[in-house]
Motif scaffolding. Sequence first.
Motif, mmCIF file in Angstrom:
data_model
loop_
_atom_site.group_PDB
_atom_site.id
_atom_site.type_symbol
_atom_site.label_atom_id
_atom_site.label_comp_id
_atom_site.label_asym_id
_atom_site.label_seq_id
_atom_site.Cartn_x
_atom_site.Cartn_y
_atom_site.Cartn_z
ATOM 1 N N LYS A 87 -7.105 1.305 18.827
ATOM 2 C CA LYS A 87 -5.756 1.353 17.659
ATOM 3 C C LYS A 87 -5.358 2.542 17.822
ATOM 4 N N GLY A 88 -4.114 2.672 17.199
ATOM 5 C CA GLY A 88 -3.285 3.878 17.166
ATOM 6 C C GLY A 88 -3.670 4.638 15.800
ATOM 7 N N ILE A 89 -3.489 5.917 16.019
ATOM 8 C CA ILE A 89 -3.584 6.813 14.574
ATOM 9 C C ILE A 89 -2.322 7.346 14.305
ATOM 10 N N TYR A 90 -1.804 6.807 12.949
ATOM 11 C CA TYR A 90 -0.659 7.127 12.727
ATOM 12 C C TYR A 90 -0.602 7.843 11.144
ATOM 13 N N LYS A 91 0.207 8.688 10.829
ATOM 14 C CA LYS A 91 0.312 9.639 9.839
ATOM 15 C C LYS A 91 1.704 9.623 9.174
ATOM 16 N N ILE A 92 1.771 9.687 7.830
ATOM 17 C CA ILE A 92 2.919 9.833 6.979
ATOM 18 C C ILE A 92 2.624 10.722 5.931
ATOM 19 N N VAL A 93 3.687 11.666 5.623
ATOM 20 C CA VAL A 93 3.460 12.746 4.535
ATOM 21 C C VAL A 93 4.593 12.442 3.447
ATOM 22 N N ARG A 94 4.298 12.265 2.341
ATOM 23 C CA ARG A 94 5.187 11.857 1.333
ATOM 24 C C ARG A 94 6.333 12.883 1.137
ATOM 25 N N SER A 95 7.577 12.492 1.159
ATOM 26 C CA SER A 95 8.806 13.449 1.054
ATOM 27 C C SER A 95 8.775 13.974 -0.316
ATOM 28 N N LYS A 96 8.795 15.337 -0.512
ATOM 29 C CA LYS A 96 8.983 15.902 -1.721
ATOM 30 C C LYS A 96 10.277 15.644 -2.439
ATOM 31 N N PRO A 97 10.293 15.447 -3.770
ATOM 32 C CA PRO A 97 11.724 15.429 -4.195
ATOM 33 C C PRO A 97 12.599 16.371 -4.231
ATOM 34 N N ILE A 146 0.960 -0.975 -0.178
ATOM 35 C CA ILE A 146 -0.193 0.210 0.021
ATOM 36 C C ILE A 146 0.872 1.163 -0.174
ATOM 37 N N LEU A 147 1.962 1.223 0.765
ATOM 38 C CA LEU A 147 2.847 2.514 0.778
ATOM 39 C C LEU A 147 3.609 2.578 -0.326
ATOM 40 N N GLU A 148 4.084 1.674 -1.107
ATOM 41 C CA GLU A 148 4.858 1.532 -2.271
ATOM 42 C C GLU A 148 3.623 2.230 -3.362
ATOM 43 N N GLU A 149 2.343 1.819 -3.560
ATOM 44 C CA GLU A 149 1.563 2.491 -4.177
ATOM 45 C C GLU A 149 1.215 3.844 -3.923
ATOM 46 N N TRP A 150 1.113 4.059 -2.822
ATOM 47 C CA TRP A 150 0.884 5.600 -2.498
ATOM 48 C C TRP A 150 2.062 6.634 -2.750
ATOM 49 N N ASP A 151 3.214 6.044 -2.518
ATOM 50 C CA ASP A 151 4.293 6.960 -2.826
ATOM 51 C C ASP A 151 4.459 7.013 -4.301
ATOM 52 N N HIS A 152 4.189 5.945 -5.185
ATOM 53 C CA HIS A 152 4.230 6.135 -6.622
ATOM 54 C C HIS A 152 3.451 6.824 -7.175
ATOM 55 N N LEU A 153 2.106 6.823 -6.656
ATOM 56 C CA LEU A 153 0.949 7.922 -6.970
ATOM 57 C C LEU A 153 1.167 9.392 -6.629
ATOM 58 N N GLU A 154 2.163 9.647 -5.884
ATOM 59 C CA GLU A 154 2.665 10.874 -5.237
ATOM 60 C C GLU A 154 1.224 11.538 -4.494
ATOM 61 N N ILE A 155 0.473 10.848 -3.586
ATOM 62 C CA ILE A 155 -0.601 11.289 -2.929
ATOM 63 C C ILE A 155 0.240 11.840 -1.634
ATOM 64 N N GLY A 156 -0.659 13.141 -1.278
ATOM 65 C CA GLY A 156 -0.252 13.955 -0.250
ATOM 66 C C GLY A 156 0.132 13.430 1.046
ATOM 67 N N TYR A 157 -0.748 12.534 1.837
ATOM 68 C CA TYR A 157 -0.501 12.044 2.946
ATOM 69 C C TYR A 157 -1.196 10.667 3.114
ATOM 70 N N LEU A 158 -0.878 9.762 4.073
ATOM 71 C CA LEU A 158 -1.712 8.683 4.544
ATOM 72 C C LEU A 158 -1.829 8.579 5.891
ATOM 73 N N SER A 159 -2.975 8.461 6.302
ATOM 74 C CA SER A 159 -3.443 8.413 7.671
ATOM 75 C C SER A 159 -3.731 6.996 8.008
ATOM 76 N N LEU A 160 -3.420 6.424 8.898
ATOM 77 C CA LEU A 160 -3.494 4.756 8.976
ATOM 78 C C LEU A 160 -4.021 4.744 10.579
ATOM 79 N N LEU A 161 -5.096 3.758 10.793
ATOM 80 C CA LEU A 161 -5.343 3.145 12.154
ATOM 81 C C LEU A 161 -4.993 1.820 12.111
ATOM 82 N N MET A 162 -4.097 1.644 13.177
ATOM 83 C CA MET A 162 -3.685 0.165 13.111
ATOM 84 C C MET A 162 -3.150 -0.245 14.741
#
Length: 239
Positions: free
Chosen positions: A229-239, A36-52
């Motif tokens: 669950k925890g709430i986690y967030k990751i923001v895609r690094s800008k090139p 999921i993370l690889e696809e999210w990064d490849h598509l250059e989505i702004g951020y991903l919020s995760l419940l886990m």
Amino acid sequence: MNLFTIIKNQQEYWLVDQIKKDGIPKEEYLQQLLQILEEWDHLEIGYLSLLMDERFENWLLQKKFCKISSIAEYTRKLDNLPEIDDQIVWHSLSEGLLDDAEYGKLYDLCRLGSANKNTKQPMDQVMNSLKNELGPEWRDHCYYFTKDDALTGISIPHIEIRTEDEGRLFYFGVVPHLRGQGIGEKIHKISLMLLKKFLANYYVGSTDVNNSYMIKIFEKNGCELRDRKGIYKIVRSKP
């Protein structure tokens, strides 16, 4: 086997929620999340919020996620519902008595002072999310409530994506000056009844573990703690 549900909002964000299943090895969850993370990064989505599950926390922090908070998840079967207060009146946005802009303002008012720690989106993004996630008939799910002709709060009941009978509330809130007066409990009861009308068989609701106000509403209306669950967030690094 899908171990996560994903709500995709164009290029802005993905909302990912772990589906806990018995007997699934930890490695299998991590392998699917990596995909999921690889696809999210490849598509250059702004951020991903995760419940886990928080037992994955060290791994997530190593992957540059930041922890926002923790949520408590409650559930209830939608039979033997409690009686509702006939002093509370409700309308859907589709009735046309309130326009979209007015509903957005009421929604924003209900968010003020919330104990939930998740980052608040601008209201234009929230309204767009409603349209994207609930479909063409989204206004049928947007309810507002009054007592003595005064606006008291909102609720947005719907069937969870990729399920047939799981009831959720996209949002639920009471205007700030009426909190602590039992209004929230009454609106929540009505929301459970509305979910049943949408053919939900059971309800799942969640809130920040520190939101004692909402947890009391869950408990008063017969909901039982199901998970945390925890709430986690990751923001895609800008090139």
